[in-house]
Design an enzyme around this catalytic site. Structure first.
Site, PDB file in Angstrom:
ATOM      1  N   GLY A   1      50.356  17.390  72.623  1.00  0.00           N
ATOM      2  CA  GLY A   1      51.522  17.089  72.200  1.00  0.00           C
ATOM      3  C   GLY A   1      52.577  18.137  72.597  1.00  0.00           C
ATOM      4  O   GLY A   1      53.703  18.102  72.998  1.00  0.00           O
TER       5      GLY A   1
ATOM      6  N   ALA B   1      49.710  17.802  68.438  1.00  0.00           N
ATOM      7  CA  ALA B   1      49.980  16.960  67.523  1.00  0.00           C
ATOM      8  C   ALA B   1      49.225  17.829  66.137  1.00  0.00           C
ATOM      9  O   ALA B   1      48.116  18.211  66.550  1.00  0.00           O
ATOM     10  CB  ALA B   1      49.454  15.673  67.505  1.00  0.00           C
TER      11      ALA B   1
ATOM     12  N   GLU C   1      53.052  17.852  75.985  1.00  0.00           N
ATOM     13  CA  GLU C   1      54.011  16.562  76.142  1.00  0.00           C
ATOM     14  C   GLU C   1      55.420  17.028  76.056  1.00  0.00           C
ATOM     15  O   GLU C   1      56.391  16.499  76.545  1.00  0.00           O
ATOM     16  CB  GLU C   1      53.635  15.549  75.292  1.00  0.00           C
ATOM     17  CG  GLU C   1      52.150  15.028  75.999  1.00  0.00           C
ATOM     18  CD  GLU C   1      51.541  14.106  75.027  1.00  0.00           C
ATOM     19  OE1 GLU C   1      51.253  14.242  73.847  1.00  0.00           O
ATOM     20  OE2 GLU C   1      51.165  12.800  75.585  1.00  0.00           O
TER      21      GLU C   1
ATOM     22  N   GLU D   1      43.291  15.602  74.725  1.00  0.00           N
ATOM     23  CA  GLU D   1      43.111  14.698  73.761  1.00  0.00           C
ATOM     24  C   GLU D   1      41.665  14.013  74.029  1.00  0.00           C
ATOM     25  O   GLU D   1      41.179  13.671  72.897  1.00  0.00           O
ATOM     26  CB  GLU D   1      44.249  13.891  73.926  1.00  0.00           C
ATOM     27  CG  GLU D   1      45.540  13.986  73.608  1.00  0.00           C
ATOM     28  CD  GLU D   1      46.426  14.913  74.184  1.00  0.00           C
ATOM     29  OE1 GLU D   1      45.967  15.465  75.340  1.00  0.00           O
ATOM     30  OE2 GLU D   1      47.706  15.095  73.959  1.00  0.00           O
TER      31      GLU D   1
END
Ligand code: 3HC
Ligand code: NAI
Length: 645
Positions: free
Chosen positions: A101, A62, A104, A124
């Site tokens: 992310g 992210a 992911e 994270e």
């Protein structure tokens, strides 16, 4: 700028992400990927999709810079679900890092292939959050609960080969990634497709697994909140439906994203990334480093040699006589052999590292050295004599560095020809382990020399922080104030062991007194005695009382605490209580958090003085010094961040 482009190779579409520097999942990128999924689903000529990235890495996560702002759609969990629901199978082609992310998104793809050098992970928790787009829910469905707990609660990435062994990737591609991924996709189309991860079940772990995992995770987290919250998400994934687990993960993610710990860890993340490349040196080329030397093979010299060797450089080690050369080489060897014994190095690698060190007493061998680091006794006359010789034999552009802790580098450099090449490079013990490197220019230090100091830090994977000149530079100056403040509490009647316990409770591995017992009380005492002998007014410390009574720390069987022979466990000492009684006024009652707050406030106050004097360039620099040199808990962000500076 177009961040997502589509190109067709026959009936396979290649979706390329190009969002430098690390393809972080900005809003524009999320939208671009969403639009690509829509368009390719509608294209009858496309049977499969390869998702690849331009630049140095796959999607690295992210966009951390968006974390402080309100989320804008498409949200990442929806994008991952959209890719997973695509009518054609997507294959993630991973090079560099697929992190957070990024992984992911790859888990939303039906397949994952990786270049051999790639690494994959869910870091994270190191940012104080949990994965926010299905990482805790899809990972156990792919690799099982045990491996998922390891990946998610430690945040440590794995390399491609390990990822394949875990089942996190379907294939490791040797050679060019994109053709390999295209061939993989074409082959995959000839077989029935595996189920998307969201519709797979989680295999329950062994009975008792969660009861063991919880205390183990709490212990490793040392006060950080995110690892346990991540474990709770994984447990939910194992025990509830996919949708319930996704909702729980999202709720946890949003809750933690706004937490103080996450803000602290983001602050450290950006400070660490900015530290190795200061803006002021952007246009200054460092001296290339091929031939390096260390003078002095004691505790620090041997550690510095080890660090240089581990970075791949051959090293010349200079000592004062043949016997000292042997001792120095043995010190270096014992670092590598110890690492091999602990399984951190193969015996072959340890031998290769040892062999790259050449011992000598002859300074003439340094004529072609690019960098020389001095780590001899902390004695101005000895150091000056060393630099006098270096000044005569070394090239005029070779960087000459001192590792002094407390001496004034300007005095060490006095009389050196071409002083532009001189600099302080202050390593921390053990020098091959500790991440901090204080870089201390003198007024004459040339920009190129300074840039070489930073380049060295990058090479050694250390965190460089520039410091101005003052006693103890940034770190040891704050340490002195911290210790003095802790002693002041003892004088007011706060028990020694309660102070140490308070700092451990705050997140340090050790309190200030236990740490002094480990390192020895005598060095600081001798320094104070030296200053007193030179006529300075240095008040008597409690540490002085202990050293005069023969209590120098663990090495003498006692310091602030007593130690049973051969034991490292500190015992509260009645002898110390009796020795210090005349200096102590009993009465102060403080809780652990009050003690920690008071001591951290003292550190921050010294930090502010250091900033006001221009010794440190920013509060973040001071935080990095404390975190990487002195064990300040990372998730507190450092003393300046913790004090709101
Ligand atoms: N968001 C925004 N910027 C980022 C970023 C991210 N996730 N990761 C790196 N950057 C920036 C850095 O700040 C730096 O900026 P600068 O050039 O302006 O200083 C630049 O990218 C290059 O970074 P590095 O110097 O670290 O480059 P390296 O090549 O040495 O390392 C890397 C590359 C391994 C990808 C490393 O940058 C890294 O580990 N990044 C963090 C990855 C991460 O933690 N991802 C998870 C984010 S959280 C998440 O995804 C939540 C999700 O579950 C919802
Ligand atoms: P040490 O006493 O372990 O090692 C010093 C070494 O220098 C000895 O091996 C000695 O033989 C050698 N030496 C002395 N004179 C020499 C000369 N003229 N030529 C070549 N070699 C010579 O000392 P230590 O602890 O390694 O400290 C070295 C320097 O590093 C000091 O300036 C110290 O302040 C600094 N330092 C020490 C730290 C520590 O935790 N020990 C941390 C950071 C810096």
């Amino acid at each position: 700028m177009t961040v997502v482009s589509i190109e067709k190779q026959g009936d396979i579409a290649v979706v390329t992400v190009d969002n430098p520097p690390v393809n972080a999942l900005s809003q524009a990128l999320r939208q671009g990927l969403w639009d690509a999924a829509e368009r390719l689903d509608a294209d009858p000529g496309v049977r499969a999709v390869v998702l690849a990235c331009a630049g140095r890495t796959f999607i690295a996560g992210a966009d951390v810079t968006e974390f402080g702002k309100p989320p804008v759609p498409p949200h990442l969990p929806d994008l991952v679900a959209r890719i997973e629901a695509a009518a054609k199978p997507w294959v993630a082609a991973i090079h560099g890092s697929a992190l957070g992310g990024g992984l992911e998104v790859a888990l939303g793809c039906r397949f994952r292939v990786a270049a051999a050098e790639a690494s994959l992970g869910l870091p994270e928790v190191t940012l104080g959050i949990v994965p926010g787009a299905g990482g805790t829910v899809r990972t156990p469905r792919l690799v099982g609960v045990e491996a998922a707990v390891d990946l998610v609660t430690t945040g440590k990435p794995v390399r491609a080969a390990r990822a394949q062994a875990l089942g996190l990737v379907d294939a490791v591609i040797e050679g060019d990634l994109l053709p390999g991924a295209l061939a993989f996709a074409a082959e995959a189309l000839t077989r029935p497709l595996p189920a998307p991860l969201s519709s797979r079940a989680v295999t329950p772990p062994e009975p008792g697994f969660w009861d063991r995992a919880e205390p183990a995770t709490a212990k490793a987290a040392k006060g950080a909140a995110a690892p346990l919250r991540a474990l709770a998400c994984l447990r939910k994934a194992a025990e509830a439906s996919f949708d319930q687990a996704m909702a729980f993960e999202r709720e946890t993610f949003l809750d933690l994203r706004g937490s103080t710990q996450a803000a602290a860890l983001r602050h450290v993340f950006f400070a660490e990334r900015a530290a190795p490349r200061p803006a002021a040196l952007r246009d200054v080329a460092p001296l290339p480093l091929a031939r390096v030397a260390v003078i002095g093979g004691g505790t620090m010299g041997a550690g510095i040699v080890a660090a240089l060797r581990e970075a791949g450089l051959p090293v010349a080690l200079i000592e004062r006589d043949a016997e000292a050369v042997e001792r120095g080489l043995a010190n270096v060897a014992s670092i590598f052999d110890g690492a091999a014994k602990r399984g951190k190095l193969t015996p072959e690698r340890a031998a290769a590292l040892r062999q790259g060190v050449t011992g000598s007493t002859d300074y003439a061998t340094l004529a072609e050295a690019d960098l020389v680091i001095e780590a001899v006794f902390e004695d101005i006359a000895v150091k000056r004599a060393v630099f006098d010789q270096l000044g005569r034999v070394c090239r005029a552009d070779a960087v000459l560095a001192t590792n002094t802790s407390y001496l004034d580098p300007r005095l060490i450099a006095e009389g050196l020809a071409n002083p532009g090449r001189f600099i302080g490079l202050h390593f921390f013990s053990p020098a091959n382990v500790m991440k901090l490197l204080e870089i201390v220019p003198v007024p004459e230090t040339a920009p190129r020399t300074l840039a070489t100091g930073f380049a060295l830090a990058r090479l050694l994977k250390k965190i460089p922080v520039q410091s101005g000149i003052c006693e103890g530079f940034i770190g040891n100056r704050i340490l002195k104030r911290y210790r003095a403040a802790a002693e002041a509490l003892v004088r007011r009647g706060v028990p020694i062991d309660r102070i140490d316990a308070a700092m451990r409770g705050y997140g340090f591995a050790m309190g200030p007194f236990q740490a002094q017992d480990l390192g020895g009380l005598d060095i600081a005492h001798l320094q104070r005695e030296g200053a007193r002998a030179a006529g300075q007014d240095v008040p008597e410390t409690l540490g002085d009382i202990l050293v005069r009574a023969g209590r120098k720390g663990q090495k003498t069987g006692g310091g602030w605490y007593d130690y049973a022979p051969g034991e490292r466990q500190p015992q509260v000492s009645p002898t110390v209580a009796a020795l210090l009684a005349p200096a102590v006024t009993p009465g102060a009652a403080m809780t652990g958090p009050e003690i920690a707050a008071a001591l951290v406030a003292e550190m921050a106050a010294e930090g502010r003085a250091i900033l006001a004097e221009g010794i440190a360039e920013s509060p973040a620099a001071i935080d990095l010094v404390e975190i990487h040199g002195y064990g300040f808990p990372r998730w507190r962000g450092g003393p300046m961040f913790a004090s709101g500076a």
